[in-house]
Design a protein around this motif. Structure first.
Motif, PDB file in Angstrom:
ATOM      1  N   THR A  99       0.815  -1.206   0.000  1.00  0.00           N
ATOM      2  CA  THR A  99       0.000   0.000   0.000  1.00  0.00           C
ATOM      3  C   THR A  99       0.854   1.265   0.000  1.00  0.00           C
ATOM      4  N   ALA A 100       2.143   1.138  -0.304  1.00  0.00           N
ATOM      5  CA  ALA A 100       3.001   2.323  -0.391  1.00  0.00           C
ATOM      6  C   ALA A 100       2.495   3.235  -1.499  1.00  0.00           C
ATOM      7  N   GLN A 101       2.653   4.537  -1.315  1.00  0.00           N
ATOM      8  CA  GLN A 101       2.194   5.479  -2.329  1.00  0.00           C
ATOM      9  C   GLN A 101       3.004   5.328  -3.607  1.00  0.00           C
ATOM     10  N   PHE A 102       2.337   5.554  -4.730  1.00  0.00           N
ATOM     11  CA  PHE A 102       2.995   5.424  -6.020  1.00  0.00           C
ATOM     12  C   PHE A 102       4.021   6.533  -6.238  1.00  0.00           C
ATOM     13  N   ARG A 103       5.100   6.160  -6.914  1.00  0.00           N
ATOM     14  CA  ARG A 103       6.065   7.102  -7.459  1.00  0.00           C
ATOM     15  C   ARG A 103       6.285   6.721  -8.922  1.00  0.00           C
ATOM     16  N   PHE A 104       6.599   7.723  -9.743  1.00  0.00           N
ATOM     17  CA  PHE A 104       6.771   7.482 -11.174  1.00  0.00           C
ATOM     18  C   PHE A 104       8.046   8.163 -11.666  1.00  0.00           C
ATOM     19  N   GLY A 105       8.809   7.430 -12.456  1.00  0.00           N
ATOM     20  CA  GLY A 105      10.028   7.971 -13.012  1.00  0.00           C
ATOM     21  C   GLY A 105      10.115   7.733 -14.507  1.00  0.00           C
ATOM     22  N   LEU A 106      10.920   8.553 -15.170  1.00  0.00           N
ATOM     23  CA  LEU A 106      11.227   8.365 -16.582  1.00  0.00           C
ATOM     24  C   LEU A 106      12.727   8.165 -16.730  1.00  0.00           C
ATOM     25  N   VAL A 107      13.094   7.328 -17.693  1.00  0.00           N
ATOM     26  CA  VAL A 107      14.496   7.016 -17.949  1.00  0.00           C
ATOM     27  C   VAL A 107      14.862   7.573 -19.314  1.00  0.00           C
ATOM     28  N   ALA A 108      15.922   8.359 -19.375  1.00  0.00           N
ATOM     29  CA  ALA A 108      16.326   8.991 -20.632  1.00  0.00           C
ATOM     30  C   ALA A 108      17.831   9.157 -20.668  1.00  0.00           C
ATOM     31  N   MET A 109      18.350   9.313 -21.881  1.00  0.00           N
ATOM     32  CA  MET A 109      19.785   9.502 -22.073  1.00  0.00           C
ATOM     33  C   MET A 109      20.005  10.720 -22.975  1.00  0.00           C
ATOM     34  N   PRO A 110      20.851  11.663 -22.567  1.00  0.00           N
ATOM     35  CA  PRO A 110      21.139  12.797 -23.452  1.00  0.00           C
ATOM     36  C   PRO A 110      21.710  12.325 -24.779  1.00  0.00           C
ATOM     37  N   ARG A 111      21.303  12.993 -25.850  1.00  0.00           N
ATOM     38  CA  ARG A 111      21.796  12.644 -27.183  1.00  0.00           C
ATOM     39  C   ARG A 111      21.824  13.896 -28.049  1.00  0.00           C
ATOM     40  N   PRO A 112      22.597  13.889 -29.106  1.00  0.00           N
ATOM     41  CA  PRO A 112      22.641  15.061 -29.984  1.00  0.00           C
ATOM     42  C   PRO A 112      21.254  15.422 -30.507  1.00  0.00           C
ATOM     43  N   GLY A 113      20.938  16.700 -30.486  1.00  0.00           N
ATOM     44  CA  GLY A 113      19.652  17.162 -30.978  1.00  0.00           C
ATOM     45  C   GLY A 113      18.558  17.198 -29.925  1.00  0.00           C
ATOM     46  N   ALA A 138      28.006  10.957 -19.164  1.00  0.00           N
ATOM     47  CA  ALA A 138      28.044  10.338 -17.835  1.00  0.00           C
ATOM     48  C   ALA A 138      26.779  10.691 -17.062  1.00  0.00           C
ATOM     49  N   PRO A 139      26.160   9.711 -16.395  1.00  0.00           N
ATOM     50  CA  PRO A 139      24.891   9.979 -15.717  1.00  0.00           C
ATOM     51  C   PRO A 139      24.933  11.138 -14.744  1.00  0.00           C
ATOM     52  N   VAL A 140      25.983  11.214 -13.906  1.00  0.00           N
ATOM     53  CA  VAL A 140      25.973  12.265 -12.890  1.00  0.00           C
ATOM     54  C   VAL A 140      26.081  13.654 -13.512  1.00  0.00           C
ATOM     55  N   VAL A 141      26.696  13.760 -14.693  1.00  0.00           N
ATOM     56  CA  VAL A 141      26.750  15.046 -15.381  1.00  0.00           C
ATOM     57  C   VAL A 141      25.353  15.446 -15.844  1.00  0.00           C
ATOM     58  N   ALA A 142      24.657  14.504 -16.492  1.00  0.00           N
ATOM     59  CA  ALA A 142      23.287  14.765 -16.932  1.00  0.00           C
ATOM     60  C   ALA A 142      22.375  15.029 -15.739  1.00  0.00           C
ATOM     61  N   ASN A 143      22.576  14.282 -14.637  1.00  0.00           N
ATOM     62  CA  ASN A 143      21.764  14.476 -13.439  1.00  0.00           C
ATOM     63  C   ASN A 143      21.936  15.872 -12.863  1.00  0.00           C
ATOM     64  N   ALA A 144      23.179  16.345 -12.803  1.00  0.00           N
ATOM     65  CA  ALA A 144      23.442  17.675 -12.253  1.00  0.00           C
ATOM     66  C   ALA A 144      22.780  18.753 -13.103  1.00  0.00           C
ATOM     67  N   ALA A 145      22.821  18.575 -14.420  1.00  0.00           N
ATOM     68  CA  ALA A 145      22.177  19.540 -15.312  1.00  0.00           C
ATOM     69  C   ALA A 145      20.669  19.564 -15.088  1.00  0.00           C
ATOM     70  N   SER A 146      20.067  18.385 -14.939  1.00  0.00           N
ATOM     71  CA  SER A 146      18.622  18.316 -14.682  1.00  0.00           C
ATOM     72  C   SER A 146      18.259  18.988 -13.368  1.00  0.00           C
ATOM     73  N   ALA A 147      19.050  18.731 -12.342  1.00  0.00           N
ATOM     74  CA  ALA A 147      18.765  19.308 -11.029  1.00  0.00           C
ATOM     75  C   ALA A 147      18.836  20.830 -11.052  1.00  0.00           C
ATOM     76  N   ALA A 148      19.720  21.365 -11.900  1.00  0.00           N
ATOM     77  CA  ALA A 148      19.926  22.810 -11.941  1.00  0.00           C
ATOM     78  C   ALA A 148      18.722  23.566 -12.484  1.00  0.00           C
ATOM     79  N   VAL A 149      17.893  22.907 -13.286  1.00  0.00           N
ATOM     80  CA  VAL A 149      16.768  23.611 -13.917  1.00  0.00           C
ATOM     81  C   VAL A 149      15.417  23.131 -13.400  1.00  0.00           C
ATOM     82  N   THR A 150      15.418  22.335 -12.326  1.00  0.00           N
ATOM     83  CA  THR A 150      14.169  21.857 -11.736  1.00  0.00           C
ATOM     84  C   THR A 150      14.181  22.149 -10.239  1.00  0.00           C
ATOM     85  N   GLU A 151      13.001  21.971  -9.614  1.00  0.00           N
ATOM     86  CA  GLU A 151      12.884  22.306  -8.195  1.00  0.00           C
ATOM     87  C   GLU A 151      12.600  21.112  -7.308  1.00  0.00           C
TER      88      GLU A 151
END
Length: 286
Positions: A18-32, A60-73
């Protein structure tokens, strides 16, 4: 639409059903691809996390992760998952600490013992890949190093075999169940019980996570070509990685599956964002 699998003999892991739902998306940076805009859009659609695979030939994942964190709250970010045999425990702990700091604590540090193609990547890097036992030991050392340096970092461990599932249950906050795309709900529930039993013995609780292979009533051609997935095959096996139907039907299916398997954290490829977003809205807080 619902799965045709018979679930009458399946027992759910009792402490997570009965844990509350969480939802994630998986993506990889690519040209364009405008990665920053994608990150903002994933957050706006209501998803809880944006996760990045570990691939030697990609950003590298942590590079993409840091970029995502910088523009989200509020969006959680993290690798899904780091191949720990390719890095020292101290290296991974340092990356986790940096990402924790830059994201304001919005980190899900995904760790694993390596994908099938990680051995070839190890050879390219000129480092030993190790035996399964050695890789499990290295993974456990890495988890310990991450927690010692930054205790607040949430750790996800990907696991499939019994020993890895038990290790994940003893050590992780989230366990990504590495089931076959054709595994039915009974198989996912079996894997979940191994995890939750190990967690209970250690006096812990874990969140169970799975990754959907396909969402909706049709499947992209590339999935059929690369993985042999078709609607008919997925329906015939009662595959728990397939989520067909309308948003309301999908939401009903996920609620039923949670009761059967204990899985409350659901991820999917980013190309399913628009199909899954209405389901996220329906199940928020439930």
């Amino acid at each position: 639409m619902t799965s045709q699998t018979d679930h009458t003999t399946t027992t759910a892991p009792t402490n997570r059903s009965t844990a509350q739902f969480r939802f994630g998306l998986v993506a990889m940076p690519r040209p364009g691809l405008d990665w920053l805009e994608l990150s903002r859009r994933v957050e706006a659609l209501g998803f809880d996390s944006l996760l990045v695979p570990d691939n030697l030939d990609a950003v590298a994942p942590v590079v993409a992760n840091a970029a995502s964190a910088a523009v989200t709250e509020r969006l959680s970010v993290g690798p899904y998952v780091i191949a720990t045999p390719l890095r020292s425990p101290g290296h991974v702990a340092a990356d986790a600490a940096a990402l924790h700091q830059l994201s304001g604590g919005r980190v899900e540090m995904g760790l694993g013992a390596g994908r099938p193609d990680s051995k070839a990547e190890a050879e390219r890097l000129g480092i030993p890949f190790g035996t399964p036992t050695e890789r499990m030991s290295h993974l456990e050392q890495t988890i310990t190093a991450v927690r010692a340096r930054t205790p607040a970092v949430r750790v996800t461990v990907a696991a499939s075999g019994p020993k890895m599932l038990a290790l994940a249950g003893r050590t992780a906050d989230v366990v990504a169940l590495g089931a076959s795309p054709f595994a039915d709900e009974a198989e996912v529930a079996r894997m979940g019980r191994v995890v939750t039993d190990a967690a209970a013995e250690a006096g812990r609780q874990v969140v169970l996570n799975t990754n959907l292979s396909a969402v909706g009533d049709d499947i992209p051609a590339w999935l059929e070509e690369r993985m042999g997935l078709t609607v008919d095959k997925l329906l015939a096996t009662g595959a728990a990685s397939y989520l067909p139907g309308s948003p309301a039907e999908m939401a009903e299916t996920l609620q039923r599956r949670r009761a059967v398997t204990g899985v409350s954290y659901v991820c999917a490829g980013v190309d399913n964002a628009d199909r899954l977003a209405p389901v996220v809205e329906l199940l928020k807080g439930r």
